[in-house]
Design an enzyme around this catalytic site. Structure first.
Site, mmCIF file in Angstrom:
data_model
loop_
_atom_site.group_PDB
_atom_site.id
_atom_site.type_symbol
_atom_site.label_atom_id
_atom_site.label_comp_id
_atom_site.label_asym_id
_atom_site.label_seq_id
_atom_site.Cartn_x
_atom_site.Cartn_y
_atom_site.Cartn_z
ATOM 1 N N LYS A 31 -8.870 5.357 -1.279
ATOM 2 C CA LYS A 31 -8.703 4.519 -0.090
ATOM 3 C C LYS A 31 -10.058 4.322 0.590
ATOM 4 C CE LYS A 31 -6.396 4.584 4.362
ATOM 5 N NZ LYS A 31 -7.430 4.876 5.307
ATOM 6 N N SER A 81 0.852 -1.178 0.000
ATOM 7 C CA SER A 81 0.000 0.000 0.000
ATOM 8 C C SER A 81 0.887 1.226 0.000
ATOM 9 C CB SER A 81 -0.931 0.019 1.212
ATOM 10 O OG SER A 81 -0.179 0.176 2.393
ATOM 11 N N LEU A 82 0.291 2.323 -0.347
ATOM 12 C CA LEU A 82 1.000 3.599 -0.377
ATOM 13 C C LEU A 82 0.877 4.302 0.947
ATOM 14 C CD1 LEU A 82 -0.409 4.886 -3.746
ATOM 15 C CD2 LEU A 82 1.958 4.320 -3.330
#
Length: 122
Positions: free
Chosen positions: A106, A82-83
């Site tokens: 998100k 994930s970022l």
């Protein structure tokens, strides 16, 4: 703002963010919006970075909830990446590199990893 004022602000932000996390993850209620949480969190990170003062219960170094007892541990064959929170398109492109990817908004709460073999969900 003096160091002591910054320290008090860090304490206040940590308390409020921890309270919001408890309410959201344990009780299922949202006492502040995601936008407000993000603004407060970003301010907390900046103040912690500037002062070097980080509480042991800081949301910047702790997970926002406790996992339920008895859930089985799962080892994923492929990492679930994930970022960090970002709104910068160049940062997203850099993260992807030469890979093709699908980026979406998100959604809080649950991560699901589905495995397909020969086009069938297993």
């Amino acid at each position: 703002m003096t160091f002591e004022e910054k320290k008090k602000r860090i304490d206040w932000l940590s308390d409020k963010l921890n309270e919001a996390s408890r309410a959201y993850y344990a009780d299922g209620i949202e006492i502040i919006t995601n936008f407000e949480y993000d603004e407060m969190y970003d301010e907390l990170l900046a103040l912690e970075d500037e002062t070097g003062y980080i509480r042991d219960d800081s949301p910047s170094i702790n997970v926002g909830f406790e996992t339920a007892a008895g859930l089985p541990k799962i080892v994923h064959e492929i990492k679930m990446l994930s970022l960090n929170k970002t709104k910068d398109r160049d940062e997203l492109r850099e993260w992807l590199g030469d890979q093709t990817g699908l980026l979406s908004w998100k959604l809080d709460g649950l991560t699901v990893g589905l495995t397909y073999e020969n086009g069938r969900l297993v």
